[in-house]
Design a protein around this motif. Structure first.
Motif, PDB file in Angstrom:
ATOM      1  N   GLY A 139       0.835  -1.192   0.000  1.00  0.00           N
ATOM      2  CA  GLY A 139       0.000   0.000   0.000  1.00  0.00           C
ATOM      3  C   GLY A 139       0.865   1.235   0.000  1.00  0.00           C
ATOM      4  N   LYS A 140       0.679   2.077   0.987  1.00  0.00           N
ATOM      5  CA  LYS A 140       1.421   3.335   1.078  1.00  0.00           C
ATOM      6  C   LYS A 140       2.639   3.230   1.984  1.00  0.00           C
ATOM      7  CE  LYS A 140      -2.710   6.121   0.445  1.00  0.00           C
ATOM      8  NZ  LYS A 140      -3.577   7.130   1.049  1.00  0.00           N
ATOM      9  N   ILE A 141       2.945   2.041   2.453  1.00  0.00           N
ATOM     10  CA  ILE A 141       4.025   1.862   3.425  1.00  0.00           C
ATOM     11  C   ILE A 141       5.185   1.102   2.795  1.00  0.00           C
ATOM     12  CG2 ILE A 141       4.652   0.771   5.606  1.00  0.00           C
ATOM     13  CD1 ILE A 141       1.767   1.131   6.481  1.00  0.00           C
ATOM     14  N   LYS A 142       6.399   1.578   3.042  1.00  0.00           N
ATOM     15  CA  LYS A 142       7.604   0.844   2.662  1.00  0.00           C
ATOM     16  C   LYS A 142       8.292   0.424   3.949  1.00  0.00           C
ATOM     17  CE  LYS A 142       8.492   3.152  -1.701  1.00  0.00           C
ATOM     18  NZ  LYS A 142       9.459   3.962  -2.464  1.00  0.00           N
ATOM     19  N   VAL A 143       8.705  -0.827   3.997  1.00  0.00           N
ATOM     20  CA  VAL A 143       9.361  -1.372   5.176  1.00  0.00           C
ATOM     21  C   VAL A 143      10.795  -1.698   4.811  1.00  0.00           C
ATOM     22  CG1 VAL A 143       9.359  -3.251   6.853  1.00  0.00           C
ATOM     23  CG2 VAL A 143       7.182  -2.345   5.999  1.00  0.00           C
ATOM     24  N   GLY A 144      11.726  -1.265   5.651  1.00  0.00           N
ATOM     25  CA  GLY A 144      13.132  -1.549   5.417  1.00  0.00           C
ATOM     26  C   GLY A 144      13.772  -2.151   6.650  1.00  0.00           C
ATOM     27  N   LYS A 145      14.754  -2.990   6.428  1.00  0.00           N
ATOM     28  CA  LYS A 145      15.470  -3.633   7.513  1.00  0.00           C
ATOM     29  C   LYS A 145      16.958  -3.484   7.238  1.00  0.00           C
ATOM     30  CE  LYS A 145      16.241  -8.203   9.473  1.00  0.00           C
ATOM     31  NZ  LYS A 145      15.872  -9.624   9.391  1.00  0.00           N
ATOM     32  N   ILE A 146      17.707  -3.066   8.250  1.00  0.00           N
ATOM     33  CA  ILE A 146      19.155  -2.971   8.078  1.00  0.00           C
ATOM     34  C   ILE A 146      19.862  -3.734   9.194  1.00  0.00           C
ATOM     35  CG2 ILE A 146      19.014  -0.722   6.943  1.00  0.00           C
ATOM     36  CD1 ILE A 146      20.300   0.409   9.568  1.00  0.00           C
ATOM     37  N   ASN A 147      21.069  -4.156   8.915  1.00  0.00           N
ATOM     38  CA  ASN A 147      21.936  -4.759   9.906  1.00  0.00           C
ATOM     39  C   ASN A 147      22.833  -3.639  10.425  1.00  0.00           C
ATOM     40  OD1 ASN A 147      24.200  -5.939  11.177  1.00  0.00           O
ATOM     41  ND2 ASN A 147      23.930  -7.824  10.010  1.00  0.00           N
ATOM     42  N   VAL A 148      22.619  -3.228  11.680  1.00  0.00           N
ATOM     43  CA  VAL A 148      23.370  -2.082  12.202  1.00  0.00           C
ATOM     44  C   VAL A 148      24.860  -2.373  12.370  1.00  0.00           C
ATOM     45  CG1 VAL A 148      21.396  -0.984  13.312  1.00  0.00           C
ATOM     46  CG2 VAL A 148      22.754  -2.617  14.605  1.00  0.00           C
ATOM     47  N   ASP A 149      25.236  -3.646  12.430  1.00  0.00           N
ATOM     48  CA  ASP A 149      26.667  -3.978  12.483  1.00  0.00           C
ATOM     49  C   ASP A 149      27.337  -3.689  11.145  1.00  0.00           C
ATOM     50  OD1 ASP A 149      26.601  -4.859  15.140  1.00  0.00           O
ATOM     51  OD2 ASP A 149      25.939  -6.854  14.521  1.00  0.00           O
ATOM     52  N   GLU A 150      26.590  -3.861  10.062  1.00  0.00           N
ATOM     53  CA  GLU A 150      27.119  -3.601   8.725  1.00  0.00           C
ATOM     54  C   GLU A 150      26.857  -2.161   8.276  1.00  0.00           C
ATOM     55  OE1 GLU A 150      25.328  -6.526   6.220  1.00  0.00           O
ATOM     56  OE2 GLU A 150      26.325  -8.196   7.236  1.00  0.00           O
ATOM     57  N   GLN A 151      25.884  -1.503   8.853  1.00  0.00           N
ATOM     58  CA  GLN A 151      25.495  -0.140   8.488  1.00  0.00           C
ATOM     59  C   GLN A 151      25.648   0.786   9.694  1.00  0.00           C
ATOM     60  OE1 GLN A 151      24.519   0.835   5.391  1.00  0.00           O
ATOM     61  NE2 GLN A 151      24.846  -1.212   4.604  1.00  0.00           N
TER      62      GLN A 151
ATOM     63  N   ARG B 115      23.636   7.861  12.691  1.00  0.00           N
ATOM     64  CA  ARG B 115      22.829   8.971  12.165  1.00  0.00           C
ATOM     65  C   ARG B 115      21.458   9.044  12.836  1.00  0.00           C
ATOM     66  NH1 ARG B 115      21.303   8.994   5.964  1.00  0.00           N
ATOM     67  NH2 ARG B 115      23.532   8.646   5.858  1.00  0.00           N
ATOM     68  N   TYR B 116      20.846   7.880  13.075  1.00  0.00           N
ATOM     69  CA  TYR B 116      19.499   7.854  13.632  1.00  0.00           C
ATOM     70  C   TYR B 116      19.468   7.499  15.115  1.00  0.00           C
ATOM     71  CZ  TYR B 116      18.028   8.460   8.867  1.00  0.00           C
ATOM     72  OH  TYR B 116      17.851   8.968   7.608  1.00  0.00           O
ATOM     73  N   GLY B 117      20.619   7.490  15.764  1.00  0.00           N
ATOM     74  CA  GLY B 117      20.680   7.275  17.205  1.00  0.00           C
ATOM     75  C   GLY B 117      20.194   5.905  17.644  1.00  0.00           C
TER      76      GLY B 117
ATOM     77  N   GLY C  69      10.454  11.970   4.460  1.00  0.00           N
ATOM     78  CA  GLY C  69      11.905  11.854   4.546  1.00  0.00           C
ATOM     79  C   GLY C  69      12.511  12.153   5.898  1.00  0.00           C
ATOM     80  N   GLU C  70      11.693  12.462   6.890  1.00  0.00           N
ATOM     81  CA  GLU C  70      12.174  12.780   8.240  1.00  0.00           C
ATOM     82  C   GLU C  70      11.607  11.773   9.240  1.00  0.00           C
ATOM     83  OE1 GLU C  70      14.282  15.322   8.984  1.00  0.00           O
ATOM     84  OE2 GLU C  70      14.374  15.842   6.856  1.00  0.00           O
ATOM     85  N   VAL C  71      12.351  11.517  10.323  1.00  0.00           N
ATOM     86  CA  VAL C  71      11.856  10.617  11.359  1.00  0.00           C
ATOM     87  C   VAL C  71      10.692  11.299  12.070  1.00  0.00           C
ATOM     88  CG1 VAL C  71      12.392   9.395  13.488  1.00  0.00           C
ATOM     89  CG2 VAL C  71      14.116   9.548  11.690  1.00  0.00           C
ATOM     90  N   ALA C  72       9.526  10.662  12.008  1.00  0.00           N
ATOM     91  CA  ALA C  72       8.326  11.207  12.648  1.00  0.00           C
ATOM     92  C   ALA C  72       8.123  10.588  14.036  1.00  0.00           C
ATOM     93  CB  ALA C  72       7.095  10.965  11.775  1.00  0.00           C
ATOM     94  N   LYS C  73       8.473   9.305  14.168  1.00  0.00           N
ATOM     95  CA  LYS C  73       8.305   8.602  15.438  1.00  0.00           C
ATOM     96  C   LYS C  73       9.378   7.533  15.563  1.00  0.00           C
ATOM     97  CE  LYS C  73       4.010   7.339  16.425  1.00  0.00           C
ATOM     98  NZ  LYS C  73       2.642   6.777  16.246  1.00  0.00           N
ATOM     99  N   LYS C  74       9.681   7.182  16.814  1.00  0.00           N
ATOM    100  CA  LYS C  74      10.700   6.175  17.080  1.00  0.00           C
ATOM    101  C   LYS C  74      10.259   5.363  18.292  1.00  0.00           C
ATOM    102  CE  LYS C  74      15.636   5.887  18.221  1.00  0.00           C
ATOM    103  NZ  LYS C  74      16.867   6.675  18.346  1.00  0.00           N
ATOM    104  N   THR C  75      10.466   4.055  18.232  1.00  0.00           N
ATOM    105  CA  THR C  75      10.180   3.197  19.387  1.00  0.00           C
ATOM    106  C   THR C  75      11.272   2.130  19.488  1.00  0.00           C
ATOM    107  OG1 THR C  75       8.509   1.853  20.497  1.00  0.00           O
ATOM    108  CG2 THR C  75       8.642   1.633  18.114  1.00  0.00           C
ATOM    109  N   LEU C  76      11.520   1.692  20.702  1.00  0.00           N
ATOM    110  CA  LEU C  76      12.560   0.703  20.972  1.00  0.00           C
ATOM    111  C   LEU C  76      11.940  -0.557  21.546  1.00  0.00           C
ATOM    112  CD1 LEU C  76      15.065   3.046  22.833  1.00  0.00           C
ATOM    113  CD2 LEU C  76      15.048   2.491  20.409  1.00  0.00           C
TER     114      LEU C  76
END
Length: 64
Positions: A10-22, A28-30, A43-50
Motif C-alpha cells: 500500500g502506502k508503506i515501505k518497510v526496510g530492515k538494516i543490519n546495524v553492524d554492517e550499516q 545517524r538515527y541514534g 523523509g524525516e523521522v516522525a516517530k521512534k520506538t525501541l
C-alpha cells in the motif's frame, strides 16, 4: 543503503538494516538498542520506538 530490503504494501515501505554492517546509519538515527522502529514521514523521522512489539502494537504505532 544498497543492503536495505524494501517491500511496498500500500502506502508503506518497510526496510530492515543490519546495524553492524550499516554503522553510519545507526549513528545517524541514534540507534542504540535492537530492535528499533523508525517511522519516516516526508523523509524525516516522525516517530521512534525501541524494543519488541507484537503485530497489533506495530499497526497501532503506524496508524497513530
Amino acid at each position: 543503503m544498497e543492503q536495505m530490503i524494501l517491500c511496498a504494501a500500500g502506502k508503506i515501505k518497510v526496510g530492515k538494516i543490519n546495524v553492524d554492517e550499516q554503522e553510519e546509519l545507526a549513528v545517524r538515527y541514534g540507534i542504540s538498542s535492537i530492535p528499533t522502529l523508525l517511522l519516516f514521514k516526508n523523509g524525516e523521522v516522525a516517530k521512534k520506538t525501541l524494543g519488541y512489539m507484537p503485530k497489533d502494537a506495530v499497526v497501532k504505532f503506524i496508524e497513530e
